[in-house]
Scaffold this active site. Structure first.
Site, mmCIF file in Angstrom:
data_model
loop_
_atom_site.group_PDB
_atom_site.id
_atom_site.type_symbol
_atom_site.label_atom_id
_atom_site.label_comp_id
_atom_site.label_asym_id
_atom_site.label_seq_id
_atom_site.Cartn_x
_atom_site.Cartn_y
_atom_site.Cartn_z
ATOM 1 N N ASN A 12 -17.205 60.137 17.007
ATOM 2 C CA ASN A 12 -16.480 59.124 17.786
ATOM 3 C C ASN A 12 -14.997 59.227 17.436
ATOM 4 O O ASN A 12 -14.584 58.796 16.358
ATOM 5 C CB ASN A 12 -17.046 57.732 17.437
ATOM 6 C CG ASN A 12 -16.290 56.619 18.132
ATOM 7 O OD1 ASN A 12 -15.422 56.872 18.989
ATOM 8 N ND2 ASN A 12 -16.601 55.385 17.776
ATOM 9 N N LYS A 14 -12.539 57.733 18.740
ATOM 10 C CA LYS A 14 -11.813 56.471 18.951
ATOM 11 C C LYS A 14 -10.494 56.746 19.690
ATOM 12 O O LYS A 14 -10.457 57.622 20.550
ATOM 13 C CB LYS A 14 -11.627 55.742 17.609
ATOM 14 C CG LYS A 14 -12.977 55.606 16.868
ATOM 15 C CD LYS A 14 -12.942 54.730 15.666
ATOM 16 C CE LYS A 14 -14.334 54.661 15.046
ATOM 17 N NZ LYS A 14 -14.406 53.765 13.914
ATOM 18 N N HIS A 96 -20.140 49.342 20.503
ATOM 19 C CA HIS A 96 -19.480 49.656 19.231
ATOM 20 C C HIS A 96 -18.824 48.398 18.673
ATOM 21 O O HIS A 96 -18.279 47.584 19.425
ATOM 22 C CB HIS A 96 -18.440 50.767 19.424
ATOM 23 C CG HIS A 96 -17.958 51.291 18.102
ATOM 24 N ND1 HIS A 96 -17.007 50.641 17.360
ATOM 25 C CD2 HIS A 96 -18.338 52.378 17.373
ATOM 26 C CE1 HIS A 96 -16.813 51.314 16.228
ATOM 27 N NE2 HIS A 96 -17.608 52.371 16.208
ATOM 28 N N GLU A 98 -16.110 47.808 17.332
ATOM 29 C CA GLU A 98 -14.696 47.591 17.677
ATOM 30 C C GLU A 98 -14.564 46.946 19.054
ATOM 31 O O GLU A 98 -13.528 46.357 19.375
ATOM 32 C CB GLU A 98 -13.925 48.918 17.568
ATOM 33 C CG GLU A 98 -13.687 49.271 16.102
ATOM 34 C CD GLU A 98 -13.674 50.742 15.770
ATOM 35 O OE1 GLU A 98 -13.476 51.574 16.686
ATOM 36 O OE2 GLU A 98 -13.866 51.078 14.589
ATOM 37 N N GLU A 168 -24.347 50.658 12.195
ATOM 38 C CA GLU A 168 -23.005 50.794 11.638
ATOM 39 C C GLU A 168 -22.589 49.469 11.005
ATOM 40 O O GLU A 168 -22.073 48.574 11.707
ATOM 41 C CB GLU A 168 -22.007 51.153 12.738
ATOM 42 C CG GLU A 168 -22.311 52.453 13.440
ATOM 43 C CD GLU A 168 -21.044 53.059 14.066
ATOM 44 O OE1 GLU A 168 -20.593 54.081 13.564
ATOM 45 O OE2 GLU A 168 -20.513 52.474 15.016
ATOM 46 N N GLY A 174 -14.485 52.794 8.704
ATOM 47 C CA GLY A 174 -13.073 53.099 8.474
ATOM 48 C C GLY A 174 -12.536 52.574 7.157
ATOM 49 O O GLY A 174 -11.326 52.526 6.949
ATOM 50 N N SER A 214 -18.027 55.439 7.430
ATOM 51 C CA SER A 214 -17.477 56.280 6.353
ATOM 52 C C SER A 214 -18.424 57.404 5.926
ATOM 53 O O SER A 214 -18.501 57.745 4.749
ATOM 54 C CB SER A 214 -17.071 55.425 5.149
ATOM 55 O OG SER A 214 -16.086 54.472 5.549
HETATM 56 P P1 13P Z 1 -15.700 55.914 10.217
HETATM 57 O O1 13P Z 1 -16.559 57.148 10.020
HETATM 58 O O2 13P Z 1 -14.250 56.235 10.359
HETATM 59 O O3 13P Z 1 -15.989 54.879 9.176
HETATM 60 O O4 13P Z 1 -16.132 55.275 11.628
HETATM 61 C C1 13P Z 1 -17.471 55.073 11.893
HETATM 62 C C2 13P Z 1 -17.622 54.660 13.306
HETATM 63 O O5 13P Z 1 -17.183 53.591 13.697
HETATM 64 C C3 13P Z 1 -18.268 55.587 14.226
HETATM 65 O O6 13P Z 1 -18.532 54.995 15.448
#
Ligand code: 13P
Length: 253
Positions: A12, A14, A96, A98, A168, A174, A214
């Site tokens: 992803n 982003k 997701h 976010e 997640e 992140g 992560s």
């Molecule tokens: P990170 O791997 O940067 O923690 O992000 C995970 C994520 O949100 C994948 O959709």
């Protein structure tokens, strides 16, 4: 419930990459895949979908980070599944954190998107997971169950390999903090038991449940060696072809 499911690895991206950087990253990932191994998808920003479309003979899947649940019409700024299909997209992220938490996307809309993605014959990656406050209150399993039920109740699963659940934990996204392999496995096992209850045992055994938060080359193998962890959804580490491919290899190990 330990039957072998083919692993799924998603990158992803982003809201990252330039057009040239995106094209180079997609090409490096496509080139680095072996002829067998896990199912692998990249999720670039919408505007780079054309620039990142894998060659016809590649087994790399092109994905979108979001979609509209509507077919077409007056939905300013939205992107339909038909449009995505024309760009070569065959898989979409839904719910997701976010968007779910950051943009307060309602659960009903997440469910509608998932139904639309599956109805379009694409692979839907449904993202669920608890916040830090919910984890500290001991509510991880209840939160996962509630998000799963609201997204899946009333959804007909025609192809079990077209639904992927991504667990997640929001606090791990992140942040560099990863759930321990044991904690992640416990959450995945519980998620599989909810799938069993909702969709029956054949579906629960076949549906991939992947971990995100992560994940990186250094922790991927331990996480994915757990019996109910069938791959990963990778954010930061998917922006470097070498790291992403190392995680793909860890899933094949
Ligand atoms: P990170 O791997 O940067 O923690 O992000 C995970 C994520 O949100 C994948 O959709």
């Amino acid at each position: 419930m330990t039957q072998k499911r083919g692993p799924f690895i998603g990158g992803n991206w982003k809201m990252n990459t330039t057009r040239d950087g995106a094209a180079a990253l997609a090409a490096a990932v496509a080139d680095g895949l072996h002829s067998d191994g896990p199912q692998v998808a990249i999720y670039p920003p919408f505007v780079w979908l054309h620039a990142t479309r894998p060659p016809k003979d590649s087994r790399l899947l092109l994905g979108a980070q979001d979609c509209s649940p509507e077919k077409n019409g007056a939905h300013t700024g939205d992107v339909s599944l038909e449009m995505l299909e024309e760009c070569g997209v065959s898989t979409v992220l839904v719910g997701h954190s976010e968007r779910r938490h950051g943009l307060k996307e309602p659960e009903g809309r997440i469910a509608a998107k998932l139904r639309a993605v599956l109805g379009a014959g694409m692979i839907g990656v449904l993202c669920i997971g608890e916040t830090l406050d919910e984890r500290e209150a001991g509510e991880t399993d209840q939160v996962n169950e509630k998000q799963l039920r609201s997204a899946l109740e009333g959804t007909k699963i025609v192809r079990k390999d077209h639904l992927v659940v991504a667990y997640e934990p929001v606090w791990a996204i992140g942040t560099g903090k990863t759930a321990s392999a044991g904690d992640a496995q416990a959450a995945h096992e519980k998620i599989r038991s909810v799938l069993d209850d909702l969709l029956g045992s054949d579906a629960a055994t076949a549906i991939r449940i992947i971990y995100g938060g992560s994940m990186k080359p250094g922790n991927a193998e331990e996480l994915m060696s757990q019996p109910d962890i069938d791959g990963g959804l990778i954010g930061g580490a998917s922006l470097k072809a070498e790291d992403f491919l190392a995680i793909v290899d860890a899933a094949s190990a």
